[in-house]
Design a protein around this motif. Structure first.
Motif, PDB file in Angstrom:
ATOM      1  N   SER A   1      -7.714 -50.204  13.532  1.00  0.00           N
ATOM      2  CA  SER A   1      -8.796 -49.234  13.630  1.00  0.00           C
ATOM      3  C   SER A   1      -8.337 -47.784  13.599  1.00  0.00           C
ATOM      4  N   HIS A   2      -7.023 -47.553  13.568  1.00  0.00           N
ATOM      5  CA  HIS A   2      -6.545 -46.172  13.588  1.00  0.00           C
ATOM      6  C   HIS A   2      -5.119 -46.101  13.074  1.00  0.00           C
ATOM      7  N   CYS A   3      -4.965 -45.558  11.886  1.00  0.00           N
ATOM      8  CA  CYS A   3      -3.634 -45.298  11.337  1.00  0.00           C
ATOM      9  C   CYS A   3      -3.706 -44.011  10.527  1.00  0.00           C
TER      10      CYS A   3
ATOM     11  N   GLU B   1      -5.264 -51.060  17.401  1.00  0.00           N
ATOM     12  CA  GLU B   1      -4.851 -50.072  16.404  1.00  0.00           C
ATOM     13  C   GLU B   1      -3.334 -49.952  16.404  1.00  0.00           C
ATOM     14  N   THR B   2      -2.821 -49.214  15.420  1.00  0.00           N
ATOM     15  CA  THR B   2      -1.393 -48.901  15.418  1.00  0.00           C
ATOM     16  C   THR B   2      -1.104 -47.437  15.723  1.00  0.00           C
ATOM     17  N   ASP B   3      -1.947 -46.517  15.243  1.00  0.00           N
ATOM     18  CA  ASP B   3      -1.640 -45.089  15.220  1.00  0.00           C
ATOM     19  C   ASP B   3      -0.412 -44.836  14.352  1.00  0.00           C
ATOM     20  N   ALA B   4      -0.172 -45.729  13.389  1.00  0.00           N
ATOM     21  CA  ALA B   4       0.972 -45.594  12.491  1.00  0.00           C
ATOM     22  C   ALA B   4       0.937 -44.231  11.795  1.00  0.00           C
ATOM     23  N   PRO B   5       2.107 -43.617  11.651  1.00  0.00           N
ATOM     24  CA  PRO B   5       3.468 -44.141  11.821  1.00  0.00           C
ATOM     25  C   PRO B   5       4.063 -43.974  13.214  1.00  0.00           C
ATOM     26  N   TYR B   6       3.219 -43.725  14.215  1.00  0.00           N
ATOM     27  CA  TYR B   6       3.701 -43.482  15.569  1.00  0.00           C
ATOM     28  C   TYR B   6       3.545 -44.728  16.446  1.00  0.00           C
ATOM     29  N   LEU B   7       4.290 -44.743  17.562  1.00  0.00           N
ATOM     30  CA  LEU B   7       4.068 -45.693  18.658  1.00  0.00           C
ATOM     31  C   LEU B   7       4.184 -47.157  18.245  1.00  0.00           C
ATOM     32  N   ALA B   8       5.234 -47.487  17.539  1.00  0.00           N
ATOM     33  CA  ALA B   8       5.442 -48.885  17.144  1.00  0.00           C
ATOM     34  C   ALA B   8       5.518 -49.776  18.377  1.00  0.00           C
ATOM     35  N   PRO B   9       4.870 -50.941  18.326  1.00  0.00           N
ATOM     36  CA  PRO B   9       4.848 -51.835  19.494  1.00  0.00           C
ATOM     37  C   PRO B   9       6.155 -52.595  19.650  1.00  0.00           C
TER      38      PRO B   9
ATOM     39  N   LYS C   1      11.063 -48.024  15.676  1.00  0.00           N
ATOM     40  CA  LYS C   1      10.953 -48.016  14.226  1.00  0.00           C
ATOM     41  C   LYS C   1       9.693 -47.259  13.815  1.00  0.00           C
ATOM     42  N   LYS C   2       9.596 -46.942  12.538  1.00  0.00           N
ATOM     43  CA  LYS C   2       8.391 -46.310  12.011  1.00  0.00           C
ATOM     44  C   LYS C   2       7.269 -47.342  12.032  1.00  0.00           C
ATOM     45  N   ASN C   3       6.190 -47.017  12.679  1.00  0.00           N
ATOM     46  CA  ASN C   3       5.088 -47.955  12.822  1.00  0.00           C
ATOM     47  C   ASN C   3       4.348 -48.114  11.494  1.00  0.00           C
ATOM     48  N   GLU C   4       3.690 -49.240  11.325  1.00  0.00           N
ATOM     49  CA  GLU C   4       2.905 -49.493  10.120  1.00  0.00           C
ATOM     50  C   GLU C   4       1.760 -50.447  10.462  1.00  0.00           C
ATOM     51  N   PRO C   5       0.718 -50.475   9.639  1.00  0.00           N
ATOM     52  CA  PRO C   5      -0.475 -51.266   9.975  1.00  0.00           C
ATOM     53  C   PRO C   5      -0.201 -52.741  10.253  1.00  0.00           C
ATOM     54  N   ALA C   6       0.789 -53.334   9.619  1.00  0.00           N
ATOM     55  CA  ALA C   6       1.092 -54.746   9.877  1.00  0.00           C
ATOM     56  C   ALA C   6       1.381 -55.007  11.347  1.00  0.00           C
ATOM     57  N   PHE C   7       1.921 -53.995  12.031  1.00  0.00           N
ATOM     58  CA  PHE C   7       2.358 -54.197  13.408  1.00  0.00           C
ATOM     59  C   PHE C   7       1.203 -54.292  14.395  1.00  0.00           C
ATOM     60  N   VAL C   8      -0.027 -54.075  13.930  1.00  0.00           N
ATOM     61  CA  VAL C   8      -1.168 -54.266  14.832  1.00  0.00           C
ATOM     62  C   VAL C   8      -1.222 -55.710  15.328  1.00  0.00           C
ATOM     63  N   ALA C   9      -0.628 -56.619  14.572  1.00  0.00           N
ATOM     64  CA  ALA C   9      -0.603 -58.026  14.983  1.00  0.00           C
ATOM     65  C   ALA C   9       0.184 -58.214  16.275  1.00  0.00           C
ATOM     66  N   TYR C  10       1.227 -57.409  16.489  1.00  0.00           N
ATOM     67  CA  TYR C  10       2.000 -57.521  17.730  1.00  0.00           C
ATOM     68  C   TYR C  10       1.174 -57.055  18.929  1.00  0.00           C
ATOM     69  N   THR C  11       0.440 -55.970  18.743  1.00  0.00           N
ATOM     70  CA  THR C  11      -0.404 -55.483  19.825  1.00  0.00           C
ATOM     71  C   THR C  11      -1.491 -56.496  20.162  1.00  0.00           C
ATOM     72  N   ALA C  12      -2.091 -57.069  19.120  1.00  0.00           N
ATOM     73  CA  ALA C  12      -3.121 -58.088  19.334  1.00  0.00           C
ATOM     74  C   ALA C  12      -2.549 -59.284  20.093  1.00  0.00           C
ATOM     75  N   ALA C  13      -1.356 -59.715  19.718  1.00  0.00           N
ATOM     76  CA  ALA C  13      -0.742 -60.869  20.384  1.00  0.00           C
ATOM     77  C   ALA C  13      -0.439 -60.570  21.849  1.00  0.00           C
ATOM     78  N   CYS C  14       0.042 -59.354  22.124  1.00  0.00           N
ATOM     79  CA  CYS C  14       0.348 -58.962  23.502  1.00  0.00           C
ATOM     80  C   CYS C  14      -0.916 -58.951  24.358  1.00  0.00           C
ATOM     81  N   LEU C  15      -1.976 -58.343  23.843  1.00  0.00           N
ATOM     82  CA  LEU C  15      -3.209 -58.245  24.617  1.00  0.00           C
ATOM     83  C   LEU C  15      -3.883 -59.607  24.777  1.00  0.00           C
ATOM     84  N   ALA C  16      -3.813 -60.433  23.745  1.00  0.00           N
ATOM     85  CA  ALA C  16      -4.388 -61.773  23.854  1.00  0.00           C
ATOM     86  C   ALA C  16      -3.709 -62.554  24.982  1.00  0.00           C
ATOM     87  N   GLN C  17      -2.394 -62.452  25.041  1.00  0.00           N
ATOM     88  CA  GLN C  17      -1.659 -63.120  26.111  1.00  0.00           C
ATOM     89  C   GLN C  17      -2.038 -62.539  27.471  1.00  0.00           C
ATOM     90  N   GLU C  18      -2.146 -61.217  27.532  1.00  0.00           N
ATOM     91  CA  GLU C  18      -2.479 -60.548  28.787  1.00  0.00           C
ATOM     92  C   GLU C  18      -3.861 -60.959  29.284  1.00  0.00           C
TER      93      GLU C  18
END
Length: 266
Positions: free
Chosen positions: A11-13, A211-219, A225-242
């Protein structure tokens, strides 16, 4: 990376922070990670046409939308726009929100704060007129942010998205109470940022985006590393577990939340 079947939305890159040569590979990686759409966010109204042009990278598997607006860090660079000027820029079908805008008291000197607040209110007025979300940046300004939001909401409703949540639980609750949504970035995966995950657990599930806020704040595990939209999957996985939810269910929920908020995208 765990690939999800349900299409995630970043939702935000900031695709304008990548070169045209880099973007095709970024989009291919995003699709491989299960991302079906992303919003490239404007930070200067003067560059609105550049944001709109980035939506040309859409294809049948992945949609690129954009927003237009001026980040609080840049409000002093040019005279403040009229509401009509923002409306004229934002009428295009590919523009699905206004911002990012808001208040940043970390970078902004005290004398700039009134200008930030005035710019923020102008953006809100445009979002209210168009019935599209105002994308909010808030840093070390929680009390004033809540005051402005409540004051403006009393003038007439408008959709709200508090992006890259790194604020107090009180501000998150204020946004939700006003009918808004809260988006979580890679910050929520950082080991020392458990307080933001705590807030996510307490919020209504139907008000959460990722969101990613890419290229900032890589999860985590891409931090540094330089953040990118693909990495939103890591944030989703972390929050789903939480939140104790299956990843597919969480992904579907955040995507449904996105389209409920971004009605123009739907």
């Amino acid at each position: 990376m765990t690939r999800v079947t349900t299409k995630l939305i970043d939702s935000h890159c900031h695709l304008d922070h990548f070169s045209d040569e880099e973007i095709p590979a970024l989009l291919a990686a995003a699709k491989a990670a299960g991302v079906g759409g992303m919003v490239t966010i404007g930070t200067r109204l003067a560059r609105a046409e550049q944001q709109k042009a980035l939506t040309r990278f859409s294809d049948p598997e992945l949609t690129v939308w954009c927003t237009v607006g001026t980040h609080p860090d840049h409000v002093a660079e040019q005279p403040l726009p009229s509401v009509q000027h923002i409306l004229d820029i934002a009428q295009a079908p590919e523009v699905v929100g206004i911002g990012e805008t808001g208040l940043d008291y970390f970078h902004g000197e005290a004398e700039v704060r009134p200008l930030q607040q005035e710019s923020f209110r102008l953006h809100i007025a445009a979002a209210r007129e168009l019935d599209v979300p105002v994308i909010i940046h808030s840093r070390q300004a929680d009390e004033d942010m809540a005051l402005v939001l409540r004051d403006e909401m009393a003038k007439g409703a408008f959709p709200i998205l508090l992006h890259c949540f790194a604020s107090s639980e009180a501000l998150a609750q204020c946004v939700v109470d006003l009918g808004g949504y809260v988006s979580f970035s890679g910050i929520s995966t950082f080991p020392k940022c458990g307080e933001y995950r705590d807030v996510a657990r307490k919020l209504p599930r139907e008000r959460i985006l990722v969101e990613t806020d890419a290229p900032y704040l890589a999860p985590v595990p891409k931090r540094g590393k330089k953040n990118e939209p693909a990495f939103v999957a890591y944030t989703a996985a972390c929050l789903a577990q939480e939140l104790g939810e299956p990843l597919e269910q969480f992904s579907q929920m955040t995507t449904e939340n996105f389209f409920r908020l971004f009605k123009k995208a739907a």
